[in-house]
Design a protein around this motif. Structure first.
Motif, mmCIF file in Angstrom:
data_model
loop_
_atom_site.group_PDB
_atom_site.id
_atom_site.type_symbol
_atom_site.label_atom_id
_atom_site.label_comp_id
_atom_site.label_asym_id
_atom_site.label_seq_id
_atom_site.Cartn_x
_atom_site.Cartn_y
_atom_site.Cartn_z
ATOM 1 N N LEU A 139 0.811 -1.222 0.000
ATOM 2 C CA LEU A 139 0.000 0.000 0.000
ATOM 3 C C LEU A 139 0.844 1.271 0.000
ATOM 4 O O LEU A 139 0.293 2.373 -0.052
ATOM 5 N N ALA A 153 -8.948 -3.535 -0.987
ATOM 6 C CA ALA A 153 -7.608 -4.066 -1.247
ATOM 7 C C ALA A 153 -7.503 -4.709 -2.623
ATOM 8 O O ALA A 153 -6.448 -4.653 -3.274
ATOM 9 N N GLN A 190 -5.669 0.667 -5.433
ATOM 10 C CA GLN A 190 -4.224 0.570 -5.244
ATOM 11 C C GLN A 190 -3.734 1.606 -4.245
ATOM 12 O O GLN A 190 -4.287 2.692 -4.115
ATOM 13 N N GLU A 191 -2.686 1.237 -3.548
ATOM 14 C CA GLU A 191 -1.936 2.099 -2.644
ATOM 15 C C GLU A 191 -2.836 2.947 -1.728
ATOM 16 O O GLU A 191 -3.652 2.403 -1.005
ATOM 17 N N GLN A 192 -2.692 4.296 -1.776
ATOM 18 C CA GLN A 192 -3.394 5.149 -0.818
ATOM 19 C C GLN A 192 -4.913 4.998 -0.890
ATOM 20 O O GLN A 192 -5.592 4.998 0.130
ATOM 21 N N TYR A 224 -5.776 1.885 0.841
ATOM 22 C CA TYR A 224 -5.527 2.032 2.278
ATOM 23 C C TYR A 224 -6.700 2.693 2.981
ATOM 24 O O TYR A 224 -7.164 2.208 4.022
#
Length: 429
Positions: A58, A114, A118-120, A123
């Motif tokens: 993440l 999830a 993606q990523e932020q 999260y």
């Protein structure tokens, strides 16, 4: 062999005469309820060993990854007393089923976030799902304790049942680091995604097997309003000041347990270079001690409230001795360290079912949900504060263990002078 049928809630249960008693139906109730602490523990503890992997996937900081655990516990602390009040007013089983459903929805949100983002972006959706999951958890496991008290009349059965619930709770902690690591090897977010499936199994078990005793017909009063309810709760606490001792000991025991587990996890990785599933297996050793001793204590205390008090005091004394030894002696020998942690786990396991039984039996049924929920909130505070304190003192391990020994000793003193079991109540017909 003669087979008869007994009927409960429009369902038939075979009663074959080879040692099966009518109370065996209650065993299915208890088994269904035991799935709740197991699953709610997995929902949180299973993520601990995979947080470093989530950080990479993440692109988040260690502090951000820790929030995935913290937000679950923090929102539960706030919501648990509310869930307790609602369970007193609208029924335990209903609130448990709603709580499990909300927890499953939270798991779906986190899992989809999830998987699809993606990523932020992923999260923040995971964090939102965890917050929802924490709200659901507040209406699930903490309500199980008063429900066990409602289901049984015999204090022997209540103590044994609460010991089983604590055993299930601790068993979840035992297998969570191993299961979380294994699931993450397949897909990194699988520990998040399986919680809705586990929750669905628990929902089905509780809905089918758990039969809540019906209130007596003469008690057809409308539930008290919130103001009257708060006043009654304050009254109850004022008349039973020993409840504060139970609250304090429950919170401190969780603080010590999660503090020394955080320390052990760090030492295993940094000093012994043990990680992954092997690390989970080593962490499971002191947790197994808590699990086994919880089960034994639940069986041994029976209806004797004096025994409950002394099991709590002796358990806290054993915990104090093990933490103090860790502070005074070089604990870098892994066998010695694990042995001390095992002894501390036995002490915690002796205390927890006794506290559960004292608080469940010592409160009137109408207030039981609220009082036990306040107790559960205190335990969650300990869960949240333990790792935070251990991380701050990790470079000064002697002081960490002096602190853990001091608060464990405080449990001894509070238990010795603050817990006043009183006389056993007469069973109601």
């Amino acid at each position: 062999m003669r087979c008869s049928v007994r009927r409960s809630s429009n369902r038939c249960y075979p009663n074959i005469e080879w040692g099966v008693s009518v109370s065996d139906k209650k065993k299915w109730d208890l088994a269904a309820l035991a799935t709740i602490p197991l699953i709610m523990t997995l929902a949180n503890s299973m993520l601990i060993p995979v947080l470093p992997l989530m950080q990479k996937k993440l692109s988040i900081t260690p502090v951000q990854s820790s929030l995935i655990i913290t937000v679950y516990a923090a929102v539960s602390i706030v919501c648990i007393p509310i869930a307790g009040y609602l369970s007193d007013r609208f029924g335990r089983k209903l609130i448990i089923l709603i709580g499990l459903t909300i927890a499953a929805i939270g798991g779906i949100i986190s899992g989809l976030g999830a998987w699809l983002l993606q990523e932020q972006g992923a999260y923040f959706v995971i964090l939102g799902g965890r917050l929802v999951q924490g709200i659901g958890a507040a209406g699930a496991f903490p309500i199980v304790l008063p429900l066990v008290g409602d289901m049984y009349r015999s204090q022997q059965q209540i103590s044994s049942g609460l010991g089983m619930i604590e055993t299930s709770n601790t068993f979840g902690k035992v297998i969570s680091p191993i299961l979380g690591s294994a699931l993450a090897l397949m897909v990194w977010f699988l520990p998040l995604a399986v919680i809705p499936l586990f929750s669905a199994i628990s929902i089905a078990a509780v809905a089918y097997f758990v039969k809540v005793p019906k209130p007596k017909k003469q008690k057809k009063e409308s539930p008290a309003g919130l103001g009257a309810f708060v006043a009654n709760t304050k009254d109850n606490l004022k008349q039973n000041r020993w409840l504060y001792a139970i609250f304090a000991i429950g919170g401190i025991l969780m603080f010590v347990m999660f503090g020394f587990l955080y320390y052990l996890s760090s030492v295993l990785e940094e000093h012994y270079h043990i990680d992954g599933i092997w690390k989970g297996l080593v962490l499971a050793i002191p947790l197994c001690a808590i699990c086994l001793s919880s089960f034994i204590a639940g069986k041994l205390v029976g209806e004797n409230k004096s025994k409950m008090k002394w099991f709590t005091v002796i358990g806290a004394a054993l915990l104090t001795a093990s933490m103090l030894t860790c502070a005074l002696v070089n604990t870098k020998s892994m066998v010695f360290l694990i042995s001390l942690m095992f002894a501390g786990g036995v002490g915690i396991g002796f205390s927890l079912p006794s506290l559960d039984a004292l608080i469940t039996e010592g409160v009137e049924k109408e207030q039981r949900g609220t009082i036990t929920s306040l107790y559960s909130s205190m335990r969650f505070i300990g869960v949240a504060a333990g790792p935070l304190t251990a991380s701050a003192l990790i470079s000064h391990e002697e002081w960490l263990f002096y602190l853990l020994a001091a608060v464990a000793l405080l449990c001894c003193v509070v238990g010795l002078f603050g817990i006043k079991p009183g006389k056993k109540k007469k069973a109601h017909a």
